[in-house]
Design a protein around this motif. Structure first.
Motif, short mmCIF file in Angstrom:
data_model
loop_
_atom_site.label_atom_id
_atom_site.label_comp_id
_atom_site.label_asym_id
_atom_site.label_seq_id
_atom_site.Cartn_x
_atom_site.Cartn_y
_atom_site.Cartn_z
N MET A 1 17.90 12.46 -6.83
CA MET A 1 17.67 10.88 -7.03
C MET A 1 17.65 10.30 -6.24
SD MET A 1 17.48 8.64 -9.79
CE MET A 1 18.13 9.36 -11.48
N ALA A 2 17.87 10.69 -5.12
CA ALA A 2 17.76 9.75 -3.60
C ALA A 2 16.37 10.47 -3.64
CB ALA A 2 18.24 10.25 -2.76
N LYS A 3 15.94 11.11 -3.17
CA LYS A 3 14.16 11.01 -3.30
C LYS A 3 13.39 10.34 -4.70
CE LYS A 3 14.42 15.92 -1.41
NZ LYS A 3 13.66 17.96 -1.81
N LEU A 4 13.36 10.45 -5.50
CA LEU A 4 12.82 9.80 -7.03
C LEU A 4 12.74 8.03 -6.44
CD1 LEU A 4 11.76 9.45 -9.26
CD2 LEU A 4 13.83 9.59 -9.93
N SER A 5 14.14 7.22 -5.79
CA SER A 5 14.03 6.23 -5.29
C SER A 5 13.32 6.07 -4.14
CB SER A 5 15.76 5.82 -5.25
OG SER A 5 16.84 6.03 -6.25
N LEU A 6 13.29 6.48 -3.45
CA LEU A 6 12.64 6.79 -2.21
C LEU A 6 10.93 6.57 -2.63
CD1 LEU A 6 14.29 8.44 0.79
CD2 LEU A 6 15.04 5.81 0.37
N ASN A 7 11.29 7.43 -2.86
CA ASN A 7 9.76 7.52 -3.36
C ASN A 7 8.79 6.39 -4.04
OD1 ASN A 7 6.69 8.33 -4.24
ND2 ASN A 7 7.19 9.92 -5.11
N VAL A 8 9.88 5.50 -5.37
CA VAL A 8 9.60 5.33 -6.15
C VAL A 8 9.26 3.08 -4.82
CG1 VAL A 8 9.97 3.93 -7.74
CG2 VAL A 8 10.00 6.02 -8.27
N TRP A 9 10.30 3.13 -4.28
CA TRP A 9 10.25 1.60 -3.57
C TRP A 9 8.83 2.53 -2.12
CZ3 TRP A 9 16.52 2.83 -2.40
CH2 TRP A 9 16.98 2.83 -3.34
N PHE A 10 8.91 3.12 -1.91
CA PHE A 10 7.59 3.40 -1.07
C PHE A 10 6.53 2.46 -1.86
CE2 PHE A 10 4.04 5.44 0.90
CZ PHE A 10 4.16 4.62 2.23
N ASN A 11 6.29 3.57 -2.78
CA ASN A 11 4.55 3.54 -4.00
C ASN A 11 5.16 1.98 -3.65
OD1 ASN A 11 3.54 5.23 -4.42
ND2 ASN A 11 4.79 6.08 -5.04
N TRP A 12 6.29 0.96 -4.39
CA TRP A 12 6.08 -0.23 -5.09
C TRP A 12 5.58 -1.35 -3.17
CZ3 TRP A 12 7.62 -1.89 -9.48
CH2 TRP A 12 7.89 -3.41 -9.46
N LEU A 13 6.36 -0.88 -1.86
CA LEU A 13 6.30 -1.71 -0.71
C LEU A 13 4.74 -1.45 -0.88
CD1 LEU A 13 7.25 -2.55 1.46
CD2 LEU A 13 7.28 -0.36 2.67
N VAL A 14 4.16 0.19 -0.73
CA VAL A 14 3.05 -0.28 -0.42
C VAL A 14 1.45 -0.88 -1.39
CG1 VAL A 14 0.76 1.51 0.05
CG2 VAL A 14 3.31 1.84 0.85
N ASN A 15 2.36 -1.09 -3.18
CA ASN A 15 1.39 -1.70 -4.01
C ASN A 15 1.39 -3.34 -3.64
OD1 ASN A 15 0.15 -0.07 -5.76
ND2 ASN A 15 1.48 0.72 -5.73
N ALA A 16 2.25 -3.17 -3.65
CA ALA A 16 2.72 -5.24 -2.84
C ALA A 16 2.14 -5.38 -1.86
CB ALA A 16 4.00 -5.09 -2.88
N LEU A 17 2.20 -4.99 -1.00
CA LEU A 17 1.20 -5.14 0.53
C LEU A 17 -0.04 -5.42 0.35
CD1 LEU A 17 3.89 -3.38 3.14
CD2 LEU A 17 2.78 -5.81 2.68
N VAL A 18 -0.51 -3.93 -0.24
CA VAL A 18 -1.92 -4.17 -0.57
C VAL A 18 -2.70 -5.63 -1.14
CG1 VAL A 18 -4.24 -2.51 -0.70
CG2 VAL A 18 -2.06 -1.38 0.36
N TYR A 19 -2.06 -4.81 -2.66
CA TYR A 19 -2.12 -5.56 -4.13
C TYR A 19 -2.02 -7.85 -3.36
CZ TYR A 19 -2.12 -9.11 -8.41
OH TYR A 19 -2.88 -9.55 -8.74
N TYR A 20 -1.07 -8.11 -2.32
CA TYR A 20 -0.85 -8.96 -1.71
C TYR A 20 -2.03 -9.57 -1.16
CZ TYR A 20 1.99 -10.20 -5.97
OH TYR A 20 2.99 -10.45 -6.75
N GLY A 21 -2.12 -8.38 -0.18
CA GLY A 21 -3.34 -8.55 1.14
C GLY A 21 -4.28 -9.02 0.36
N LEU A 22 -4.80 -8.14 -0.22
CA LEU A 22 -6.11 -7.92 -1.12
C LEU A 22 -6.23 -10.36 -1.34
CD1 LEU A 22 -7.54 -4.89 -2.84
CD2 LEU A 22 -7.95 -5.88 -0.40
#
Length: 124
Positions: free
Chosen positions: A1-22
């Motif tokens: 569950m910890a690996k899954l959470s870290l993966n989803v959080w990292f994907n969420w962070l990267v998506n948010a940064l790129v989306y709002y950056g663009l």
């Protein structure tokens, strides 16, 4: 569950940064800032429509991977093109930025849905 959470959080962070950056950087693209803003907003409609059509038929994982890959490659290519005084290259940069916006919008919609579905109800 910890690996899954870290993966989803990292994907969420990267998506948010790129989306709002663009989204917030469309005024710095070549051409009219008003037209670029309208095109950046209009690109989101087909991205979400394609997500709706694909997610029930294909699943969640592959559309997420493909949309993040397409968005990332398009953004990297748009940053590598020299645009000094060449209107054709400026247009190509804007087109690649909008393809990147399309990909990241699709992946942002998918990761939003996946984050809610991956975790059990007790954790949500």
């Amino acid at each position: 569950m910890a690996k899954l959470s870290l993966n989803v959080w990292f994907n969420w962070l990267v998506n948010a940064l790129v989306y709002y950056g663009l989204s917030l950087n469309t005024e710095n693209l070549a051409g009219s800032p008003y037209l670029n803003f309208c095109v950046a907003g209009a690109v989101e409609l087909p991205a979400y429509a394609i997500c709706i059509l694909l997610l029930n038929r294909v699943g969640r994982r592959w559309p997420l991977i493909i949309s993040m890959y397409v968005g990332g490659v398009a953004c990297i290519l748009s940053g590598c093109i020299p645009t000094e005084g060449n209107s054709t290259m400026e247009t190509l940069t804007v087109v690649l930025a909008m393809i990147g916006k399309f990909g990241i919008t699709a992946s942002y919609g998918i990761i939003y849905l996946m984050a809610a579905e991956l975790f059990p109800t007790v954790i949500r």
